[in-house]
Scaffold this active site. Structure first.
Site, PDB file in Angstrom:
ATOM      1  N   ASN A  10       0.872  -1.176   0.000  1.00 50.84           N
ATOM      2  CA  ASN A  10       0.000   0.000   0.000  1.00 50.84           C
ATOM      3  C   ASN A  10       0.907   1.223   0.000  1.00 50.84           C
ATOM      4  O   ASN A  10       1.478   1.570   1.020  1.00 50.84           O
ATOM      5  CB  ASN A  10      -0.898  -0.028   1.243  1.00 50.84           C
ATOM      6  N   TRP A  11       1.017   1.825  -1.157  1.00 49.50           N
ATOM      7  CA  TRP A  11       1.966   2.935  -1.286  1.00 49.50           C
ATOM      8  C   TRP A  11       1.475   4.226  -0.626  1.00 49.50           C
ATOM      9  O   TRP A  11       2.252   5.152  -0.449  1.00 49.50           O
ATOM     10  CB  TRP A  11       2.238   3.204  -2.761  1.00 49.50           C
ATOM     11  N   LYS A  12       0.175   4.275  -0.359  1.00 51.70           N
ATOM     12  CA  LYS A  12      -0.406   5.514   0.196  1.00 51.70           C
ATOM     13  C   LYS A  12      -0.051   6.684  -0.730  1.00 51.70           C
ATOM     14  O   LYS A  12       0.033   6.494  -1.947  1.00 51.70           O
ATOM     15  CB  LYS A  12       0.073   5.716   1.637  1.00 51.70           C
ATOM     16  N   HIS A  96      -9.527   1.391   4.830  1.00 52.23           N
ATOM     17  CA  HIS A  96      -8.241   1.526   5.520  1.00 52.23           C
ATOM     18  C   HIS A  96      -8.409   2.479   6.710  1.00 52.23           C
ATOM     19  O   HIS A  96      -9.179   3.436   6.640  1.00 52.23           O
ATOM     20  CB  HIS A  96      -7.181   2.051   4.545  1.00 52.23           C
ATOM     21  N   GLU A  98      -6.717   4.837   7.744  1.00 55.53           N
ATOM     22  CA  GLU A  98      -6.498   6.261   7.437  1.00 55.53           C
ATOM     23  C   GLU A  98      -7.728   6.867   6.788  1.00 55.53           C
ATOM     24  O   GLU A  98      -8.032   8.042   6.988  1.00 55.53           O
ATOM     25  CB  GLU A  98      -5.238   6.405   6.558  1.00 55.53           C
ATOM     26  N   GLU A 168      -5.710  -4.765  10.577  1.00 53.21           N
ATOM     27  CA  GLU A 168      -4.674  -3.769  10.785  1.00 53.21           C
ATOM     28  C   GLU A 168      -4.854  -3.115  12.144  1.00 53.21           C
ATOM     29  O   GLU A 168      -5.692  -2.219  12.300  1.00 53.21           O
ATOM     30  CB  GLU A 168      -4.789  -2.687   9.707  1.00 53.21           C
ATOM     31  N   GLY A 174       2.422   2.338  10.625  1.00 62.32           N
ATOM     32  CA  GLY A 174       3.367   3.429  10.422  1.00 62.32           C
ATOM     33  C   GLY A 174       4.075   3.857  11.704  1.00 62.32           C
ATOM     34  O   GLY A 174       4.770   4.876  11.723  1.00 62.32           O
ATOM     35  N   SER A 214       3.174  -2.300  10.276  1.00 65.68           N
ATOM     36  CA  SER A 214       4.627  -2.415  10.438  1.00 65.68           C
ATOM     37  C   SER A 214       5.138  -3.833  10.209  1.00 65.68           C
ATOM     38  O   SER A 214       5.993  -4.314  10.940  1.00 65.68           O
ATOM     39  CB  SER A 214       5.066  -1.869  11.801  1.00 65.68           C
ATOM     40  N   GLY A 235       2.685  -1.124   4.221  1.00 64.31           N
ATOM     41  CA  GLY A 235       2.856   0.280   3.867  1.00 64.31           C
ATOM     42  C   GLY A 235       4.316   0.615   3.651  1.00 64.31           C
ATOM     43  O   GLY A 235       4.867   0.431   2.567  1.00 64.31           O
ATOM     44  N   GLY A 236       4.966   1.077   4.716  1.00 61.64           N
ATOM     45  CA  GLY A 236       6.338   1.581   4.628  1.00 61.64           C
ATOM     46  C   GLY A 236       7.292   0.667   3.875  1.00 61.64           C
ATOM     47  O   GLY A 236       8.020   1.110   2.973  1.00 61.64           O
TER      48      GLY A 236
HETATM   49  P1  PGA Z   1       2.790   0.148   7.602  1.00 58.35           P
HETATM   50  O1  PGA Z   1       1.344   0.405   6.932  1.00 58.35           O
HETATM   51  O2  PGA Z   1       3.288  -1.147   7.044  1.00 58.35           O
HETATM   52  O3  PGA Z   1       3.601   1.324   7.174  1.00 58.35           O
HETATM   53  O4  PGA Z   1       2.558   0.097   9.078  1.00 58.35           O
HETATM   54  C1  PGA Z   1       0.434  -0.638   6.832  1.00 58.35           C
HETATM   55  C2  PGA Z   1      -0.822  -0.120   6.147  1.00 58.35           C
HETATM   56  O5  PGA Z   1      -1.274   0.969   6.492  1.00 58.35           O
HETATM   57  O6  PGA Z   1      -1.349  -0.770   5.231  1.00 58.35           O
END
Ligand code: PGA
Length: 255
Positions: A10-12, A96, A98, A168, A174, A214, A235-236
């Site tokens: 997930n590149w956001k 998600h 966010e 999640e 993050g 994470s 994500g990251g």
């Molecule tokens: P993260 O993000 O791996 O940076 O914690 C996960 C996500 O939001 O899908």
């Protein structure tokens, strides 16, 4: 039943067009020869078309990070499921944390988005999970149960064939904090039991439940070895070719 592991990046809101095309090319080049996992990337809308074309001869599938609840019409700035499908999107993330936290998405809105995705032949990745306060108060099971019942369980057993669940823990996204393999497995098993109670063994057994929060090279193998963890939403670490391919490798060789 063996569920094929799924690693979804997930590149956001990261990468320019140039760095996005470069990164996907590097990820594709770094895939193991005997890949035994699915690899998906949720890219920013504006790159989907190109990335889908660039990966058409690879196992990588490109998807979106969000979808409109509407089908078409006067909704300035919105992107519909049909539009996403027409540019080569294979899946879409829905709900998600966010989107829930910063954009006010409720389980009801999210259910409408799942519907929109399925109606456009997109696979929906339904995200759920508790906040730190909810976990500290010991409410995490109730929160997830409510999210599943309101956001997901009005769909038919047939519809669930095109849905993937991502657990999640919001407190681990993050932040560098990760649920321990035991904490993650506990919730994944709980989610599978909810599926079992609602839809029966066949559905519970075949649905994939991803862990997100994470997930990194240093914890991937342990998390992915848990019996109810069927992959990761990342994500990251999906922004760094070496890290993402390391995790793909770990999934590919996990039992
Ligand atoms: P993260 O993000 O791996 O940076 O914690 C996960 C996500 O939001 O899908």
């Amino acid at each position: 039943m063996t569920r094929t592991k799924l690693i979804a990046g997930n590149w956001k809101m990261n990468n320019t067009f140039t760095s996005a095309t470069q990164l996907v090319g590097d990820i594709a080049a770094g895939l193991p020869n005997a890949l035994n996992a699915e690899v998906w990337i949720a890219a920013p809308y504006v790159y989907i078309n190109t990335l889908a074309e660039n990966t058409s001869n690879t196992p990588i599938r490109i998807g979106a990070q969000d979808i409109s609840t509407h089908v078409s019409g006067a909704y300035t700035g919105e992107i519909s499921g049909e539009m996403l499908h027409s540019v080569g999107a294979y899946f879409v993330l829905v709900g998600h944390s966010e989107r829930r936290n910063y954009f006010g998405e409720t389980d009801e809105i999210i259910a409408t988005k799942i519907d929109a995705a399925l109606n456009s032949n997109l696979i929906a990745v339904y995200c759920c999970g508790e906040t730190l306060e909810e976990r500290e108060a010991g409410n995490h099971f109730d929160i997830i149960k409510t999210q599943l019942h309101t956001g997901l369980f009005n769909f038919s057993e047939l519809a669930l064939n095109n849905i993937v669940i991502a657990y999640e823990p919001v407190w681990a996204i993050g932040t560098g904090l990760t649920a321990s393999p035991e904490q993650a497995q506990e919730i994944h098993a709980f989610i599978r039991t909810q599926l079992l109670n609602k839809f029966g063994a066949a559905t519970a057994d075949k649905m994939r439940i991803l862990y997100g929060g994470s997930l990194k090279p240093n914890n991937a193998a342990e998390l992915l070895a848990q019996p109810d963890i069927d992959g990761g939403l990342i994500g990251g670490a999906s922004l760094v070719e070496a890290d993402f391919n390391y995790i793909i490798n770990a999934a590919s060789t996990a039992i």
